[in-house]
Design a protein around this motif. Structure first.
Motif, PDB file in Angstrom:
ATOM      1  N   GLN A  78       0.862  -1.179   0.000  1.00 49.00           N
ATOM      2  CA  GLN A  78       0.000   0.000   0.000  1.00 49.00           C
ATOM      3  C   GLN A  78       0.904   1.237   0.000  1.00 49.00           C
ATOM      4  OE1 GLN A  78      -3.210  -1.011  -0.062  1.00 49.00           O
ATOM      5  NE2 GLN A  78      -2.565  -3.120   0.379  1.00 49.00           N
ATOM      6  N   THR A  79       0.317   2.393  -0.125  1.00 48.76           N
ATOM      7  CA  THR A  79       1.094   3.626  -0.012  1.00 48.76           C
ATOM      8  C   THR A  79       1.151   4.129   1.420  1.00 48.76           C
ATOM      9  OG1 THR A  79      -0.859   4.972  -0.534  1.00 48.76           O
ATOM     10  CG2 THR A  79       0.564   4.314  -2.380  1.00 48.76           C
ATOM     11  N   ARG A  80       0.360   3.521   2.306  1.00 50.73           N
ATOM     12  CA  ARG A  80       0.304   3.943   3.704  1.00 50.73           C
ATOM     13  C   ARG A  80      -0.280   2.809   4.526  1.00 50.73           C
ATOM     14  NH1 ARG A  80      -4.961   5.107   5.125  1.00 50.73           N
ATOM     15  NH2 ARG A  80      -6.452   5.593   3.468  1.00 50.73           N
ATOM     16  N   VAL A  81      -0.289   2.958   5.830  1.00 48.63           N
ATOM     17  CA  VAL A  81      -1.032   2.043   6.684  1.00 48.63           C
ATOM     18  C   VAL A  81      -2.511   2.229   6.385  1.00 48.63           C
ATOM     19  CG1 VAL A  81      -1.660   1.498   9.062  1.00 48.63           C
ATOM     20  CG2 VAL A  81       0.724   1.942   8.474  1.00 48.63           C
ATOM     21  N   LEU A  82      -3.203   1.137   6.128  1.00 48.33           N
ATOM     22  CA  LEU A  82      -4.552   1.194   5.566  1.00 48.33           C
ATOM     23  C   LEU A  82      -5.511   0.339   6.379  1.00 48.33           C
ATOM     24  CD1 LEU A  82      -6.330   2.040   3.038  1.00 48.33           C
ATOM     25  CD2 LEU A  82      -5.609  -0.130   2.019  1.00 48.33           C
ATOM     26  N   GLY A  83      -6.677   0.894   6.723  1.00 45.54           N
ATOM     27  CA  GLY A  83      -7.732   0.135   7.379  1.00 45.54           C
ATOM     28  C   GLY A  83      -8.773  -0.318   6.368  1.00 45.54           C
ATOM     29  N   LEU A  84      -9.184  -1.573   6.461  1.00 44.51           N
ATOM     30  CA  LEU A  84     -10.213  -2.141   5.597  1.00 44.51           C
ATOM     31  C   LEU A  84     -11.296  -2.780   6.457  1.00 44.51           C
ATOM     32  CD1 LEU A  84      -7.841  -3.955   3.069  1.00 44.51           C
ATOM     33  CD2 LEU A  84      -9.005  -1.776   2.688  1.00 44.51           C
TER      34      LEU A  84
ATOM     35  N   TRP B 244       0.560   2.507  15.043  1.00 46.01           N
ATOM     36  CA  TRP B 244       0.785   2.810  16.450  1.00 46.01           C
ATOM     37  C   TRP B 244      -0.528   2.577  17.190  1.00 46.01           C
ATOM     38  CZ3 TRP B 244       5.384   4.818  18.705  1.00 46.01           C
ATOM     39  CH2 TRP B 244       5.277   5.114  20.062  1.00 46.01           C
ATOM     40  N   VAL B 245      -0.491   1.732  18.201  1.00 52.88           N
ATOM     41  CA  VAL B 245      -1.686   1.404  18.980  1.00 52.88           C
ATOM     42  C   VAL B 245      -1.433   1.788  20.427  1.00 52.88           C
ATOM     43  CG1 VAL B 245      -3.338  -0.384  19.625  1.00 52.88           C
ATOM     44  CG2 VAL B 245      -2.108  -0.557  17.438  1.00 52.88           C
TER      45      VAL B 245
ATOM     46  N   THR C 257      -6.787   3.073  20.767  1.00 54.47           N
ATOM     47  CA  THR C 257      -6.606   4.068  19.717  1.00 54.47           C
ATOM     48  C   THR C 257      -5.670   3.557  18.637  1.00 54.47           C
ATOM     49  OG1 THR C 257      -6.921   5.853  21.328  1.00 54.47           O
ATOM     50  CG2 THR C 257      -5.913   6.438  19.226  1.00 54.47           C
ATOM     51  N   LEU C 258      -6.141   3.583  17.384  1.00 47.82           N
ATOM     52  CA  LEU C 258      -5.364   3.132  16.240  1.00 47.82           C
ATOM     53  C   LEU C 258      -4.870   4.350  15.462  1.00 47.82           C
ATOM     54  CD1 LEU C 258      -7.799   0.354  14.928  1.00 47.82           C
ATOM     55  CD2 LEU C 258      -5.869   0.072  16.503  1.00 47.82           C
ATOM     56  N   LEU C 259      -3.548   4.417  15.238  1.00 42.41           N
ATOM     57  CA  LEU C 259      -2.963   5.578  14.589  1.00 42.41           C
ATOM     58  C   LEU C 259      -2.029   5.177  13.459  1.00 42.41           C
ATOM     59  CD1 LEU C 259      -1.960   7.513  17.832  1.00 42.41           C
ATOM     60  CD2 LEU C 259      -3.906   8.043  16.353  1.00 42.41           C
ATOM     61  N   ARG C 260      -1.993   5.999  12.414  1.00 40.44           N
ATOM     62  CA  ARG C 260      -0.973   5.898  11.373  1.00 40.44           C
ATOM     63  C   ARG C 260       0.251   6.661  11.831  1.00 40.44           C
ATOM     64  NH1 ARG C 260      -3.154   8.697   6.331  1.00 40.44           N
ATOM     65  NH2 ARG C 260      -0.981   8.396   5.680  1.00 40.44           N
ATOM     66  N   GLY C 261       1.372   5.996  11.945  1.00 40.26           N
ATOM     67  CA  GLY C 261       2.618   6.664  12.274  1.00 40.26           C
ATOM     68  C   GLY C 261       3.348   7.017  10.992  1.00 40.26           C
ATOM     69  N   LYS C 262       3.416   8.296  10.675  1.00 39.41           N
ATOM     70  CA  LYS C 262       3.954   8.727   9.384  1.00 39.41           C
ATOM     71  C   LYS C 262       5.477   8.866   9.437  1.00 39.41           C
ATOM     72  CE  LYS C 262      -0.413  11.065   8.449  1.00 39.41           C
ATOM     73  NZ  LYS C 262      -1.100  12.350   8.148  1.00 39.41           N
ATOM     74  N   TYR C 263       6.080   9.008   8.265  1.00 41.97           N
ATOM     75  CA  TYR C 263       7.541   8.988   8.156  1.00 41.97           C
ATOM     76  C   TYR C 263       8.180  10.174   8.863  1.00 41.97           C
ATOM     77  CZ  TYR C 263      12.019   7.824   5.951  1.00 41.97           C
ATOM     78  OH  TYR C 263      13.332   7.466   5.722  1.00 41.97           O
TER      79      TYR C 263
ATOM     80  N   LYS D 198       1.437  11.581  13.703  1.00 42.03           N
ATOM     81  CA  LYS D 198       0.444  10.513  13.750  1.00 42.03           C
ATOM     82  C   LYS D 198      -0.918  11.075  13.375  1.00 42.03           C
ATOM     83  CE  LYS D 198       2.737   8.003  17.561  1.00 42.03           C
ATOM     84  NZ  LYS D 198       3.762   9.020  17.919  1.00 42.03           N
ATOM     85  N   SER D 199      -1.749  10.217  12.809  1.00 40.72           N
ATOM     86  CA  SER D 199      -3.126  10.593  12.514  1.00 40.72           C
ATOM     87  C   SER D 199      -4.012   9.386  12.745  1.00 40.72           C
ATOM     88  CB  SER D 199      -3.266  11.092  11.078  1.00 40.72           C
ATOM     89  OG  SER D 199      -2.984  10.054  10.154  1.00 40.72           O
ATOM     90  N   PRO D 200      -5.281   9.589  13.055  1.00 43.03           N
ATOM     91  CA  PRO D 200      -6.180   8.456  13.298  1.00 43.03           C
ATOM     92  C   PRO D 200      -6.263   7.541  12.073  1.00 43.03           C
ATOM     93  CG  PRO D 200      -7.182  10.501  14.038  1.00 43.03           C
ATOM     94  CD  PRO D 200      -5.953  10.889  13.274  1.00 43.03           C
ATOM     95  N   LEU D 201      -6.355   6.241  12.337  1.00 47.54           N
ATOM     96  CA  LEU D 201      -6.521   5.281  11.247  1.00 47.54           C
ATOM     97  C   LEU D 201      -8.002   5.233  10.905  1.00 47.54           C
ATOM     98  CD1 LEU D 201      -5.315   3.119   9.383  1.00 47.54           C
ATOM     99  CD2 LEU D 201      -5.771   1.450  11.190  1.00 47.54           C
ATOM    100  N   ILE D 202      -8.332   5.767   9.744  1.00 48.55           N
ATOM    101  CA  ILE D 202      -9.705   5.803   9.263  1.00 48.55           C
ATOM    102  C   ILE D 202      -9.870   4.772   8.157  1.00 48.55           C
ATOM    103  CG2 ILE D 202     -11.497   7.233   8.184  1.00 48.55           C
ATOM    104  CD1 ILE D 202     -10.089   9.654   9.455  1.00 48.55           C
ATOM    105  N   SER D 203     -10.811   3.882   8.301  1.00 48.98           N
ATOM    106  CA  SER D 203     -10.956   2.773   7.364  1.00 48.98           C
ATOM    107  C   SER D 203     -11.431   3.246   6.009  1.00 48.98           C
ATOM    108  CB  SER D 203     -11.948   1.756   7.921  1.00 48.98           C
ATOM    109  OG  SER D 203     -12.050   0.636   7.065  1.00 48.98           O
ATOM    110  N   ASP D 204     -10.850   2.687   4.960  1.00 50.00           N
ATOM    111  CA  ASP D 204     -11.313   2.951   3.587  1.00 50.00           C
ATOM    112  C   ASP D 204     -12.492   2.059   3.254  1.00 50.00           C
ATOM    113  OD1 ASP D 204      -9.173   4.629   3.546  1.00 50.00           O
ATOM    114  OD2 ASP D 204      -8.391   3.919   1.630  1.00 50.00           O
TER     115      ASP D 204
END
Length: 348
Positions: free
Chosen positions: A299-305, A327-328, A332-338, A342-348
Motif C-alpha cells: 500500500q502507499t500507507r497504513v490502511l484500514g479495511l 501505532w496502537v 486508539t489506532l494511529l498511522r505513524g507517518k515517516y 500521527k493521525s487516526p486510522l480511518i478505514s477505507d
C-alpha cells in the motif's frame, strides 16, 4: 584478531569499491562459532566471543552481542499498553531506522526506547534491498534490548523468510551473491540452522495475538475455520517444517494450505474483494480478536479495511523512499507517518 583472509574477488573498479558485509556467524567443522566478514571484498574470519569485534577498515558493520540459545516465545499476550507494528522492510535499513527514530521507538543511537511496549515486524526482512544483514542484526539486538526493558520484539515469518530458508533465491540482491561466493556457501546456507541468525529465526513465530489483535504476514483464508487450527499449532508446524523440501510440503494437504494456499505467509484475499464482512467477522470471532493485522500486499500507507477489522501495514518501505507504521495506544489506532507525526486510522 583475524584468523583467515582470502584473496580479493572481482575485477576492475567494482572490486575496488567499499564493499562490506557481515558478520555471518557459523559453526565450523569442530562445532565452534566463527564470524565471517567481507571487508573491501576480502573474506576475514574471526573468533567469536560474547560480543563480536569487527575487523579494522570494515566500514560500520554490526558488532552484535550474542544472546542465544533462543527460547520459543509465547504467541499470546495481553495488557500491552503501547504496540507498534510495521512490515516488509526488504533490506531498506536506512528507511527503517529513520521511521523508528521519528517515532522514538529507538533513540538517536538506535537503542530500544519503547520501554515495556511491543514492536511487531510482520515479516519480509529478506530480499530485494541492499542491507538485509544490517536489518537482521539490528532486529536481533533490539530483540535482546526490548526484553531487558520489559518489552518485546516480535519478528514474524514472512513469505520471503520462507523462500530464502527453503532455497528460493529469486529475489536476493546481487550483492549477496558476492558474499556467498567468498564465504563458499549458497546464500540460503548462510542462514541454516548451524548459523546464529538461522537459529534465532527458527525460534520465531508466524502468528502472534496481542491484546485484541492478531498479527501475521499475509492473511488467513476462511478455510482455516474448516481445519480448526489453533495459533500455537500453526506456529509449531511452521517451525517443524520450515526446512522441508518444497515438494514435500506441497504434497501434504495441511502443510500446503499453511505454507502456500491460504496460510498466513502468502494469502492476499483481503485485498481482492474475495470476502464479505460476515466472513471477516467469523475469522475475528474464531480468534477472539477485533483486528487482523497483515503486511505482504503493498500500500502507499497504513490502511484500514472492513471498518478497521483488517489493517494493512505494508507501506512500501521496500521502495527505499519512506514508510509508515501502525501505532496502537490502548484502543486508539494511529498511522505513524515517516516524519514522526500521527493521525487516526480511518478505514477505507
Amino acid at each position: 584478531m583475524p584468523e583467515i583472509t582470502q584473496a580479493e574477488s572481482g575485477s576492475g573498479s567494482e572490486a575496488a569499491t567499499d564493499f562490506h558485509d557481515g558478520p555471518y556467524v557459523i559453526l565450523n567443522d569442530a562445532r565452534q562459532k566463527q564470524a565471517h566478514w567481507i571487508c573491501h571484498r576480502r573474506l576475514i574470519t574471526t573468533e567469536v566471543g560474547t560480543t563480536l569485534q569487527r575487523p579494522e577498515h570494515c566500514g560500520a558493520l554490526p558488532q552484535p552481542t550474542l544472546f542465544g540459545p533462543y527460547a520459543i516465545d509465547n504467541d499470546h499476550f495481553s495488557g500491552v499498553k503501547t504496540l507498534v507494528a510495521l512490515s516488509d522492510v526488504h533490506g531498506q535499513y536506512q528507511v527503517l531506522i529513520s521511521l523508528l527514530r521519528a517515532h522514538r521507538v529507538i533513540d538517536e543511537h538506535n537503542h530500544w526506547a519503547l520501554g515495556e511496549g511491543h514492536l511487531v515486524m510482520t515479516g519480509d526482512i529478506f530480499d530485494r534491498g541492499p542491507e538485509v544483514n544490517e536489518v537482521l542484526w539490528f532486529m536481533y539486538e533490539l530483540d535482546r534490548a526490548a526484553r531487558a526493558a520489559g518489552g518485546m520484539v516480535h519478528l514474524l515469518m514472512g513469505n520471503h523468510e520462507q523462500m530464502v530458508l527453503q532455497g528460493d533465491l529469486r529475489y536476493v540482491n546481487d550483492r549477496y551473491h558476492v558474499s556467498s561466493d567468498l564465504i563458499g556457501r549458497p546464500y540460503d546456507a548462510l542462514y541454516d540452522s548451524d548459523t546464529e541468525i538461522g537459529q534465532w529465526l527458527r525460534s520465531k513465530n508466524t502468528l502472534v495475538k496481542i491484546n485484541d489483535m492478531l498479527f501475521m504476514h499475509g492473511g488467513i483464508s476462511p478455510e482455516w475455520l474448516e481445519r480448526g487450527l489453533s495459533i500455537g499449532q500453526a506456529n509449531d508446524l511452521y517451525r517443524k517444517h520450515i526446512d522441508d523440501d518444497k515438494a514435500d510440503i506441497k504434497a501434504n494437504t495441511l502443510l500446503n494450505f499453511l505454507f502456500y494456499k491460504g496460510g498466513p505467509t502468502w494469502y492476499r484475499g483481503y485485498f481482492k474483494s474475495e470476502l464479505d464482512a460476515s466472513q471477516i467477522d467469523a475469522l475475528l470471532k474464531h480468534f477472539g480478536v477485533n483486528h487482523i493485522v497483515v503486511g505482504h500486499t503493498s500500500q502507499t500507507r497504513v490502511l484500514g479495511l472492513y471498518d478497521n477489522r483488517i489493517i494493512a501495514i505494508d507501506s512500501s518501505i521496500k521502495l527505499g523512499n519512506a514508510g509508515e507504521l501502525l501505532w496502537v495506544e490502548g484502543d486508539t489506532l494511529l498511522r505513524g507517518k515517516y516524519d514522526g507525526s500521527k493521525s487516526p486510522l480511518i478505514s477505507d
